[in-house]
Design an enzyme around this catalytic site. Structure first.
Site, PDB file in Angstrom:
ATOM      1  N   HIS A  19       0.809  -1.187   0.038  1.00  0.00           N
ATOM      2  CA  HIS A  19       0.017   0.003  -0.012  1.00  0.00           C
ATOM      3  C   HIS A  19       0.926   1.503  -0.024  1.00  0.00           C
ATOM      4  O   HIS A  19       0.358   2.273  -0.638  1.00  0.00           O
ATOM      5  CB  HIS A  19      -1.188  -0.111   1.157  1.00  0.00           C
ATOM      6  CG  HIS A  19      -1.952  -1.175   1.024  1.00  0.00           C
ATOM      7  ND1 HIS A  19      -2.576  -1.711   2.049  1.00  0.00           N
ATOM      8  CD2 HIS A  19      -2.364  -1.742  -0.025  1.00  0.00           C
ATOM      9  CE1 HIS A  19      -3.296  -2.781   1.820  1.00  0.00           C
ATOM     10  NE2 HIS A  19      -3.323  -2.865   0.247  1.00  0.00           N
ATOM     11  N   GLY A 144     -10.037 -10.773 -12.740  1.00  0.00           N
ATOM     12  CA  GLY A 144      -9.365  -9.660 -12.837  1.00  0.00           C
ATOM     13  C   GLY A 144      -8.206  -9.817 -14.107  1.00  0.00           C
ATOM     14  O   GLY A 144      -7.843  -8.902 -14.557  1.00  0.00           O
ATOM     15  N   ASP A 164      -2.851  -8.164  -7.615  1.00  0.00           N
ATOM     16  CA  ASP A 164      -2.381  -8.506  -6.169  1.00  0.00           C
ATOM     17  C   ASP A 164      -3.132  -9.861  -5.963  1.00  0.00           C
ATOM     18  O   ASP A 164      -4.234 -10.138  -5.072  1.00  0.00           O
ATOM     19  CB  ASP A 164      -2.990  -7.432  -5.397  1.00  0.00           C
ATOM     20  CG  ASP A 164      -2.671  -7.956  -3.781  1.00  0.00           C
ATOM     21  OD1 ASP A 164      -1.846  -8.938  -3.528  1.00  0.00           O
ATOM     22  OD2 ASP A 164      -3.239  -7.344  -2.987  1.00  0.00           O
TER      23      ASP A 164
HETATM   24  N1  SAM Z   1      -5.771  -5.942  -3.232  1.00  0.00           N
HETATM   25  C1  SAM Z   1      -6.190  -6.243  -1.991  1.00  0.00           C
HETATM   26  C2  SAM Z   1      -5.670  -5.225  -0.929  1.00  0.00           C
HETATM   27  O1  SAM Z   1      -4.766  -4.822  -1.091  1.00  0.00           O
HETATM   28  O2  SAM Z   1      -6.571  -5.121  -0.260  1.00  0.00           O
HETATM   29  C3  SAM Z   1      -6.161  -7.748  -1.623  1.00  0.00           C
HETATM   30  C4  SAM Z   1      -6.390  -8.926  -2.431  1.00  0.00           C
HETATM   31  S1  SAM Z   1      -6.331 -10.351  -1.885  1.00  0.00           S
HETATM   32  C5  SAM Z   1      -4.497 -10.493  -1.926  1.00  0.00           C
HETATM   33  C6  SAM Z   1      -6.656 -11.093  -3.431  1.00  0.00           C
HETATM   34  C7  SAM Z   1      -8.173 -11.189  -3.838  1.00  0.00           C
HETATM   35  O3  SAM Z   1      -8.388 -11.693  -5.221  1.00  0.00           O
HETATM   36  C8  SAM Z   1      -9.019 -12.114  -2.807  1.00  0.00           C
HETATM   37  O4  SAM Z   1     -10.087 -11.358  -2.186  1.00  0.00           O
HETATM   38  C9  SAM Z   1      -9.687 -12.950  -3.871  1.00  0.00           C
HETATM   39  O5  SAM Z   1     -11.034 -13.597  -3.688  1.00  0.00           O
HETATM   40  C10 SAM Z   1      -9.493 -12.337  -5.433  1.00  0.00           C
HETATM   41  N2  SAM Z   1      -9.529 -13.140  -6.351  1.00  0.00           N
HETATM   42  C11 SAM Z   1      -8.883 -14.374  -6.643  1.00  0.00           C
HETATM   43  N3  SAM Z   1      -8.744 -14.777  -8.081  1.00  0.00           N
HETATM   44  C12 SAM Z   1      -9.422 -13.682  -8.446  1.00  0.00           C
HETATM   45  C13 SAM Z   1      -9.502 -13.519  -9.928  1.00  0.00           C
HETATM   46  N4  SAM Z   1      -8.989 -14.297 -10.973  1.00  0.00           N
HETATM   47  N5  SAM Z   1      -9.998 -12.202 -10.559  1.00  0.00           N
HETATM   48  C14 SAM Z   1     -10.520 -11.289  -9.367  1.00  0.00           C
HETATM   49  N6  SAM Z   1     -10.313 -11.700  -8.064  1.00  0.00           N
HETATM   50  C15 SAM Z   1      -9.636 -12.517  -7.813  1.00  0.00           C
END
Ligand code: SAM
Length: 279
Positions: A19, A144, A164
């Protein structure tokens, strides 16, 4: 079946470096009036309360943001990051920690656009609630990795992308690189930030090698290890790979990272701040 929930990890040292770099990159984007797009390919829930049972179960924030809450040191980027988190708390003490969407929201102006992808049904519902109210912010319950490719090049011709993934499925390591290479082919001037965990060092070596061989120029790597690499399971370090980073980021991180090692790492901790591929 997705099982990863970021609420178990919010505010840990990995979130701090992620962040802080995101904030520095967006601060740079808003120096120009021209609009830009922010694309968060893996958003999570967006905002976390410390009283949440998941956060209380692991208390990972105690090793990260909680240690910086009273930061009085001289590194401006750390002070700015702590001020940002404090601005999202209405209390003297730490009660909430933002996810990347809320961090980004602090920088996005009316004419910028925010795109937030999330696949976990419960986190998607929370994200929609946490990011509601602004027409320029769009939450998408889609993949994503592929969603990114549908958004580049953006009409604004300026973008900052945060990728991420949870890496709970090991194919995420290759998918992330594939997706970045494809996005960069369509839109080579964007800033791309790829977060990675060091659980098995070989997986990160492979990411670095693939990017170094990709033909993409101007790649930097920043890593914070809270302890030395180990064969025992668990994350010991995490980092961010930045393609087309702000020109000030290397110098900023050369000040930030030694300070974070002294504040967050054990005696075996270390940092990396490297130009992986020249401009
Ligand atoms: N970026 C966030 C933060 O900094 O607060 C944390 C994200 S966390 C590490 C990863 C997230 O990606 C999870 O909530 C998961 O459910 C989601 N996720 C997993 N595979 C995904 C995909 N192919 N596309 C979008 N979201 C996905």
């Amino acid at each position: 079946m997705l099982s990863y929930r970021h609420s178990f990890h919010a505010g840990n040292p990995a979130d701090v470096i992620k962040h802080l770099i995101l904030a520095q990159s967006l601060k740079h984007m808003v120096k120009k009036d021209k609009p830009f797009d922010y694309i968060d390919t893996h958003s999570g829930a967006g905002f976390f309360a410390l009283e949440n049972a998941d956060m209380q179960k692991t208390k990972e924030y105690e090793d990260g943001i909680a240690k910086l809450w009273d930061y009085q040191g001289e590194v401006a980027a750390i002070s700015e990051y702590v001020a940002l988190i404090k601005g999202l708390n209405n209390t003297e003490s730490l009660a909430h920690y933002p996810g990347s969407p809320k961090v980004a929201e602090q920088y996005l102006r009316k004419h910028d656009k925010g795109w937030f992808f999330e696949l976990h049904p419960q986190d998607l519902t929370l994200l929609e609630k946490n990011m509601s109210g602004k027409r320029s912010l769009r939450v998408k319950g889609e993949n994503g990795f592929t969603g990114l490719l549908g958004l580049v090049p953006p009409i604004s011709r300026r973008a900052c992308v945060l990728m991420d993934p949870p890496y709970e499925i090991k194919t995420d390591y290759d998918k992330a690189v594939d997706s970045l290479i494809k996005a960069h082919k369509r839109f080579s001037t964007g800033t791309y930030l790829l977060w990675y965990p060091v659980v098995e060092r070989e997986r990160i070596d492979r990411i670095e090698q693939r990017l170094q061989q990709s033909g993409i120029k101007n790649i930097q790597l920043f890593e914070l290890a809270t302890s030395a690499d180990t064969d025992v399971h668990g994350m010991t370090a995490s980092g961010m790979i930045a393609i087309n980073p702000p020109y000030t980021l290397m110098q900023t991180m050369q000040e930030v990272l030694p300070e974070l090692v002294s504040l967050l790492s054990d005696e075996t901790g270390f940092y990396r701040a490297e130009q992986l591929v020249a401009e």
